[in-house]
Design a protein around this motif. Structure first.
Motif, PDB file in Angstrom:
ATOM      1  N   GLY A   1       0.786  -1.226   0.000  1.00 28.75           N
ATOM      2  CA  GLY A   1       0.000   0.000   0.000  1.00 28.75           C
ATOM      3  C   GLY A   1       0.818   1.275   0.000  1.00 28.75           C
ATOM      4  O   GLY A   1       0.278   2.373  -0.128  1.00 28.75           O
ATOM      5  N   GLU A   2       2.123   1.140   0.129  1.00 31.48           N
ATOM      6  CA  GLU A   2       3.004   2.308   0.154  1.00 31.48           C
ATOM      7  C   GLU A   2       3.130   2.920  -1.240  1.00 31.48           C
ATOM      8  O   GLU A   2       3.308   2.221  -2.229  1.00 31.48           O
ATOM      9  CB  GLU A   2       4.386   1.865   0.653  1.00 31.48           C
ATOM     10  CG  GLU A   2       5.405   2.961   0.737  1.00 31.48           C
ATOM     11  CD  GLU A   2       6.772   2.425   1.180  1.00 31.48           C
ATOM     12  OE1 GLU A   2       7.697   3.252   1.232  1.00 31.48           O
ATOM     13  OE2 GLU A   2       6.917   1.226   1.451  1.00 31.48           O
ATOM     14  N   ARG A   3       3.028   4.239  -1.304  1.00 29.67           N
ATOM     15  CA  ARG A   3       3.237   4.962  -2.570  1.00 29.67           C
ATOM     16  C   ARG A   3       4.723   5.284  -2.674  1.00 29.67           C
ATOM     17  O   ARG A   3       5.318   5.856  -1.767  1.00 29.67           O
ATOM     18  CB  ARG A   3       2.416   6.256  -2.562  1.00 29.67           C
ATOM     19  CG  ARG A   3       2.544   7.064  -3.848  1.00 29.67           C
ATOM     20  CD  ARG A   3       1.670   8.286  -3.819  1.00 29.67           C
ATOM     21  NE  ARG A   3       0.282   7.962  -3.952  1.00 29.67           N
ATOM     22  CZ  ARG A   3      -0.386   7.903  -5.082  1.00 29.67           C
ATOM     23  NH1 ARG A   3       0.229   8.170  -6.208  1.00 29.67           N
ATOM     24  NH2 ARG A   3      -1.655   7.590  -5.110  1.00 29.67           N
ATOM     25  N   VAL A   4       5.342   4.885  -3.803  1.00 27.49           N
ATOM     26  CA  VAL A   4       6.787   5.078  -3.982  1.00 27.49           C
ATOM     27  C   VAL A   4       7.079   5.687  -5.342  1.00 27.49           C
ATOM     28  O   VAL A   4       6.283   5.591  -6.269  1.00 27.49           O
ATOM     29  CB  VAL A   4       7.570   3.749  -3.850  1.00 27.49           C
ATOM     30  CG1 VAL A   4       7.427   3.153  -2.472  1.00 27.49           C
ATOM     31  CG2 VAL A   4       7.163   2.760  -4.927  1.00 27.49           C
TER      32      VAL A   4
ATOM     33  N   ASP B   1      -1.067   1.396 -12.311  1.00 27.63           N
ATOM     34  CA  ASP B   1      -2.463   1.745 -12.601  1.00 27.63           C
ATOM     35  C   ASP B   1      -3.163   2.328 -11.384  1.00 27.63           C
ATOM     36  O   ASP B   1      -3.857   3.339 -11.468  1.00 27.63           O
ATOM     37  CB  ASP B   1      -3.237   0.518 -13.096  1.00 27.63           C
ATOM     38  CG  ASP B   1      -2.841   0.076 -14.494  1.00 27.63           C
ATOM     39  OD1 ASP B   1      -2.096   0.837 -15.176  1.00 27.63           O
ATOM     40  OD2 ASP B   1      -3.273  -1.005 -14.915  1.00 27.63           O
ATOM     41  N   LYS B   2      -2.973   1.694 -10.230  1.00 28.43           N
ATOM     42  CA  LYS B   2      -3.621   2.164  -9.008  1.00 28.43           C
ATOM     43  C   LYS B   2      -3.128   3.562  -8.631  1.00 28.43           C
ATOM     44  O   LYS B   2      -3.899   4.403  -8.196  1.00 28.43           O
ATOM     45  CB  LYS B   2      -3.338   1.173  -7.877  1.00 28.43           C
ATOM     46  CG  LYS B   2      -4.176   1.366  -6.651  1.00 28.43           C
ATOM     47  CD  LYS B   2      -3.928   0.216  -5.678  1.00 28.43           C
ATOM     48  CE  LYS B   2      -4.907   0.235  -4.539  1.00 28.43           C
ATOM     49  NZ  LYS B   2      -4.673  -0.887  -3.614  1.00 28.43           N
ATOM     50  N   ALA B   3      -1.835   3.812  -8.828  1.00 31.34           N
ATOM     51  CA  ALA B   3      -1.280   5.142  -8.517  1.00 31.34           C
ATOM     52  C   ALA B   3      -1.863   6.202  -9.442  1.00 31.34           C
ATOM     53  O   ALA B   3      -2.093   7.335  -9.019  1.00 31.34           O
ATOM     54  CB  ALA B   3       0.238   5.123  -8.624  1.00 31.34           C
ATOM     55  N   GLN B   4      -2.116   5.850 -10.693  1.00 32.29           N
ATOM     56  CA  GLN B   4      -2.670   6.803 -11.658  1.00 32.29           C
ATOM     57  C   GLN B   4      -4.107   7.152 -11.309  1.00 32.29           C
ATOM     58  O   GLN B   4      -4.556   8.265 -11.588  1.00 32.29           O
ATOM     59  CB  GLN B   4      -2.605   6.216 -13.079  1.00 32.29           C
ATOM     60  CG  GLN B   4      -1.202   5.939 -13.581  1.00 32.29           C
ATOM     61  CD  GLN B   4      -0.402   7.200 -13.837  1.00 32.29           C
ATOM     62  OE1 GLN B   4      -0.919   8.142 -14.402  1.00 32.29           O
ATOM     63  NE2 GLN B   4       0.839   7.205 -13.406  1.00 32.29           N
ATOM     64  N   ARG B   5      -4.848   6.208 -10.719  1.00 36.35           N
ATOM     65  CA  ARG B   5      -6.232   6.448 -10.349  1.00 36.35           C
ATOM     66  C   ARG B   5      -6.377   7.314  -9.110  1.00 36.35           C
ATOM     67  O   ARG B   5      -7.388   7.971  -8.923  1.00 36.35           O
ATOM     68  CB  ARG B   5      -6.967   5.127 -10.112  1.00 36.35           C
ATOM     69  CG  ARG B   5      -7.207   4.334 -11.387  1.00 36.35           C
ATOM     70  CD  ARG B   5      -8.133   3.161 -11.134  1.00 36.35           C
ATOM     71  NE  ARG B   5      -7.636   2.211 -10.167  1.00 36.35           N
ATOM     72  CZ  ARG B   5      -6.937   1.131 -10.450  1.00 36.35           C
ATOM     73  NH1 ARG B   5      -6.604   0.873 -11.704  1.00 36.35           N
ATOM     74  NH2 ARG B   5      -6.552   0.303  -9.516  1.00 36.35           N
ATOM     75  N   ASN B   6      -5.379   7.289  -8.231  1.00 33.46           N
ATOM     76  CA  ASN B   6      -5.466   8.059  -6.968  1.00 33.46           C
ATOM     77  C   ASN B   6      -5.033   9.478  -7.144  1.00 33.46           C
ATOM     78  O   ASN B   6      -4.186   9.906  -7.711  1.00 33.46           O
ATOM     79  CB  ASN B   6      -4.649   7.371  -5.882  1.00 33.46           C
ATOM     80  CG  ASN B   6      -5.258   6.057  -5.470  1.00 33.46           C
ATOM     81  OD1 ASN B   6      -6.459   5.847  -5.641  1.00 33.46           O
ATOM     82  ND2 ASN B   6      -4.459   5.168  -4.944  1.00 33.46           N
TER      83      ASN B   6
END
Length: 77
Positions: free
Chosen positions: A52-55, A72-77
């Motif tokens: 769950g860490e953003r890096v 993909d998940k980082a682009q959605r957040n």
């Protein structure tokens, strides 16, 4: 070690050598994730780790034998 990349709906699992950043590993495997400066300043290469860490993948080295890197998940957040 193994790294699974999720980018543009595709999941790609690769073997990785120690000492490379996640971005380096992706580029060596011919995956074309988002990136720009490669110095950690712009944030273009941000992804979410399996914990769950953003890096910023241009600056982050693997710390275990298996990771999931989700662009993909980082682009959605």
């Amino acid at each position: 070690m193994k790294v699974k990349f999720i980018w543009q709906g595709q999941e790609t699992e690769v073997e990785a050598e120690e000492g490379h950043t996640f971005l380096d590993i992706a580029l060596i495997a011919k995956i074309s994730p988002p990136y720009s400066c490669t110095e950690g300043h712009c944030g273009t290469c941000e992804a979410i780790l399996d914990n769950g860490e953003r890096v910023r993948t241009c600056q982050t080295l693997p710390r275990s034998d298996f990771h999931i890197i989700d662009y993909d998940k980082a682009q959605r957040n």
